[in-house]
Write a protein that holds these residues in place. Structure first.
Motif, PDB file in Angstrom:
ATOM      1  N   THR A   1      -5.863  14.143   1.236  1.00  0.00           N
ATOM      2  CA  THR A   1      -6.317  12.758   1.153  1.00  0.00           C
ATOM      3  C   THR A   1      -5.833  12.030   2.396  1.00  0.00           C
ATOM      4  OG1 THR A   1      -6.169  12.789  -1.258  1.00  0.00           O
ATOM      5  CG2 THR A   1      -6.213  10.632  -0.189  1.00  0.00           C
TER       6      THR A   1
ATOM      7  N   ARG B   1      -7.279   1.384   5.095  1.00  0.00           N
ATOM      8  CA  ARG B   1      -6.702   1.349   3.748  1.00  0.00           C
ATOM      9  C   ARG B   1      -5.341   0.664   3.734  1.00  0.00           C
ATOM     10  NH1 ARG B   1      -8.770   5.355   0.345  1.00  0.00           N
ATOM     11  NH2 ARG B   1      -7.339   4.496  -1.207  1.00  0.00           N
TER      12      ARG B   1
ATOM     13  N   GLN C   1       0.830  -1.203   0.000  1.00  0.00           N
ATOM     14  CA  GLN C   1       0.000   0.000   0.000  1.00  0.00           C
ATOM     15  C   GLN C   1       0.866   1.256   0.000  1.00  0.00           C
ATOM     16  OE1 GLN C   1      -3.432   0.426  -0.294  1.00  0.00           O
ATOM     17  NE2 GLN C   1      -2.772   2.545  -0.516  1.00  0.00           N
TER      18      GLN C   1
ATOM     19  N   LEU D   1      -1.008   9.811   5.845  1.00  0.00           N
ATOM     20  CA  LEU D   1      -1.136   8.414   6.263  1.00  0.00           C
ATOM     21  C   LEU D   1      -1.113   8.350   7.785  1.00  0.00           C
ATOM     22  CD1 LEU D   1      -0.056   8.283   3.296  1.00  0.00           C
ATOM     23  CD2 LEU D   1       1.073   6.166   3.918  1.00  0.00           C
TER      24      LEU D   1
ATOM     25  N   THR E   1      -1.136  14.036   0.907  1.00  0.00           N
ATOM     26  CA  THR E   1      -1.691  12.730   1.295  1.00  0.00           C
ATOM     27  C   THR E   1      -1.195  12.432   2.708  1.00  0.00           C
ATOM     28  OG1 THR E   1      -1.678  11.922  -0.982  1.00  0.00           O
ATOM     29  CG2 THR E   1      -1.795  10.276   0.762  1.00  0.00           C
TER      30      THR E   1
ATOM     31  N   THR F   1       0.937   4.404  -2.718  1.00  0.00           N
ATOM     32  CA  THR F   1       0.819   5.800  -2.287  1.00  0.00           C
ATOM     33  C   THR F   1       2.012   6.618  -2.759  1.00  0.00           C
ATOM     34  OG1 THR F   1      -0.384   5.090  -0.310  1.00  0.00           O
ATOM     35  CG2 THR F   1       0.538   7.305  -0.282  1.00  0.00           C
TER      36      THR F   1
ATOM     37  N   LEU G   1      -5.456   8.551   4.597  1.00  0.00           N
ATOM     38  CA  LEU G   1      -5.449   7.092   4.558  1.00  0.00           C
ATOM     39  C   LEU G   1      -5.195   6.562   5.968  1.00  0.00           C
ATOM     40  CD1 LEU G   1      -3.252   6.460   1.375  1.00  0.00           C
ATOM     41  CD2 LEU G   1      -5.739   6.637   1.514  1.00  0.00           C
TER      42      LEU G   1
END
Length: 555
Positions: free
Chosen positions: A355, A361, A215, A329, A327, A219, A357
């Motif tokens: 975004t 995810r 994952q 995480l 993004t 990303t 995650l």
């Protein structure tokens, strides 16, 4: 087994049961006393202003001359975070793997221990001899390298503490478990097994770290802008994965957070983290690169993963602001009681256009074994007696049921609370009483000086505010010389509550005048009546109960 016949064996959890964090277990073998782990716990939501929580060490302080060693299973805060506080009360040698000891020593830079404390590096090949026992170790898989299980050998069999673990078939290097040694211990005879219960409610096996790695690859290759990764400061496995993906995709990595910077430096120095030349940059240099070239690993000053991210969301961080191309995480699961604040922060990140995650995810998997992992450990060890540890009460219960599923009887399983004594004596093992145990709250440099009353006051202030009355009396003239002046904070907005405050002033004036006209009066009586009367009046008018503080001066 030892040649020495052991007469009395005790296992006493001082922390780490009925809660997540602050692991601390006492193993007593005749007159010798050993400590396994000295961890901290991050505060629950109602612990306003508290930095962290450590176990009550009264029992160890009372028996400090009997403490022969402190054994650390791994380098996470929940296992080593209270080591400095313990060493201030108990002077005993500390045993742990190379990385674990290095991280423990980082804590001693903030709160130094006595200079004569000895540290002994151990590995799966080590054997430490004591008068009534000897101690060996085995490697386990966790989210930090060099995690160990601790084994105390007695005449009745081994007392095994697994540390925190999972089984990952893809684990390699310093994360690889010592399955052969675990099985050999089971064959030789395990008298008491203490095993990690954190994920005892989760069916199946814990997901392999390769899933997270895949994952992260998606990303890092797909993100248009910056990548922000929130981690625990001591989650070396996740940090290394980020470094590896950054190297693959040509990104630079900034490390943010005092604790993370410290741990990162130790990891690189000892070879447990491989950063690659030129990959790591200062957070101040982020602006010199295109957003698509930047990844940021961040955590809080105490190693808590979401503190720095929360600062960034609230625009309180000096160097970083959230952009709509970011993004984020979140590679942790919210601790109990913090879910609301975490989800609120995620909403704010989404509002800013980022975004987000999460573990849903596959950007995080647990470092703890699920039900099938736990059964595997039980089957490898084949214990005569079992004490589930490291988990909230429901997790301990779930783990005990797993033990029964593989054939253990209820009378072989002991679900201990903090301070409970599990004792073997005269051929029988049973629960045999309690020792002092509980929470010590750390607030700044204060150790244990904040208790339930202070927390209650903080909660009251946070909910209904404060209402302060200042009044000056002339005892000779028996009159009010000045005031009453009312200061309200967090209760009502003064300009919009003039009638309320005027009536409160009248009530105060009547009470004071009633007392000053007497031959003698005590300030204490005046203050108490002001509190009682105002509390009743303000609740009638507002349905709130602020903290009322009368201040009376005299000239």
């Amino acid at each position: 087994m030892t040649k020495v016949k052991n007469e009395v064996i005790k296992v006493i959890p001082l922390g780490g049961v009925g809660e997540l964090g602050k692991s601390m277990y006492v193993v007593e073998i005749d007159e010798e006393l050993f400590v396994v782990d000295a961890g901290l716990m991050f505060p629950e939501e109602e612990m306003l202003g508290i930095d962290f929580v450590i176990p009550d060490m009264t029992y160890l302080e009372e028996n400090k001359d009997r403490v022969k060693g402190i054994f650390l299973t791994h380098g996470h805060e929940d296992a080593i975070g209270a080591i400095a506080y313990l060493l201030q009360k108990v002077q005993a040698p500390v045993y742990g793997s190379k990385l674990t000891l290095a991280l423990a020593k980082e804590h001693l830079k903030v709160m130094p221990a006595p200079s004569n404390v000895k540290f002994f590096e151990v590995s799966t090949k080590s054997r430490m001899n004591f008068k009534r026992t000897y101690v060996t170790f085995f490697n386990t898989t966790h989210s930090i390298p060099d995690a160990l299980g601790i084994v105390f050998h007695t005449s009745e069999g081994a007392i095994v503490h697994t540390g925190e673990f999972k089984f990952d078939q893809a684990a390699k290097g310093p994360y690889k478990p010592d399955l052969g040694k675990m099985a050999a211990l089971g064959e030789e005879g395990v008298f008491i097994l203490m095993s990690d219960s954190t994920e005892a409610e989760r069916p199946g096996y814990t997901t392999s770290e390769t899933v997270v790695e895949n994952q992260l690859s998606k990303t890092f290759y797909g993100a248009e802008g910056r990548i922000l990764v929130a981690v625990y400061a001591s989650n070396f496995l996740r940090i290394q994965q980020v470094l590896d993906k950054a190297a693959e995709t040509g990104k630079k990595v900034a490390v943010v957070g005092k604790s993370l910077e410290s741990y990162f430096e130790v990891g690189v120095k000892l070879g447990y983290l491989n950063a690659g030349e030129g990959i790591v940059i200062s957070v101040k240099d982020i602006g010199n690169y295109d957003d698509s070239e930047v990844a940021i690993i961040l955590t809080g000053n105490q190693g808590e993963p979401l503190e720095a991210l929360e600062k960034i969301v609230r625009k309180h961080h000096r160097d970083i602001r959230i952009k709509d191309t970011d993004t984020v995480l979140i590679t942790v699961t919210p601790s109990p009681g913090s879910e609301v604040s975490v989800y609120s922060m995620m909403n704010e990140l989404a509002k800013a256009g980022a975004t987000v995650l999460t573990s849903a995810r596959n950007v995080h998997v647990s470092g703890h074994g699920s039900q099938e992992d736990l059964k595997m450990m039980l089957n490898l060890m084949q214990p005569k007696n079992f004490i589930p540890v490291t988990g909230e009460y429901r997790m301990l219960i779930a783990h005990s049921k797993l033990a029964q599923e593989i054939g253990m009887r209820k009378n072989q399983i002991f679900i201990a609370d903090k301070g409970d004594i599990v004792e073997y004596k005269s051929g029988k093992i049973r629960m045999s009483g309690r020792v002092t145990a509980g929470n010590i709250l750390i607030d700044g440099i204060g150790v244990g000086d904040v208790g339930n009353i202070v927390l209650r006051d903080r909660k009251l202030l946070s909910q209904d505010g404060i209402f302060t009355i200042v009044i000056t009396l002339s005892r000779k003239q028996k009159r009010i010389a000045a005031g009453p002046e009312i200061v309200s904070r967090g209760f009502v907005y003064v300009r919009e509550s003039e009638e309320l405050l005027e009536e409160a002033s009248n009530l105060i004036r009547k009470i004071v005048e009633k007392y000053v006209n007497k031959e003698t009066f005590e300030w204490t009586n005046i203050k108490q009546e002001i509190r009682d009367t105002l509390s009743s009046y303000l609740y009638q008018q507002t349905k709130r109960r602020p903290m009322i503080i009368p201040i009376i001066m005299e000239y």
